[in-house]
Write a protein that holds these residues in place. Sequence first.
Motif: not given
Length: 125
Positions: A18-23, A88-92, A98-105
């Motif tokens: 979240l800190k990265s995406l906020e910047d 893709d990043i999903s935050i639920s 809160f949970t996070i799921e990161v899809s990677r290539p």
Amino acid sequence: MGRLSSEEIDEPALPTVLKSLEDDKCRTILTLLDKPKSASELCEECALSSSSVYRKLDLLRESMLVREYTEVRRDGPNATLYERNFTDISISVTDDEFTIEVSRPKEDPEDRMATFWSAMKEESK
């Protein structure tokens, strides 16, 4: 409140992502990494100082949104390149969690070898 959906050690912590995406500068760098680039290329393209780019890249690597690897070149010095490490990043949120799921290539064998050598380089420091 900030745990991962899968308690895997190799997944980033939600607050770090979240800190990265906020910047806004981190988001600019992520946008520019449509293909692997060096830090100097990123400096030129986003008009930031090299120290700022490296700080942002450190944060993005810590959040596991950017991957660093060394490109071995026969015709000159090796190059350290950076590439986006997610598709893709999903935050639920459910109840109070809160949970996070990161899809990677998908990585091919050459990418896995580059990752291995980058990790070896980090451990030898």
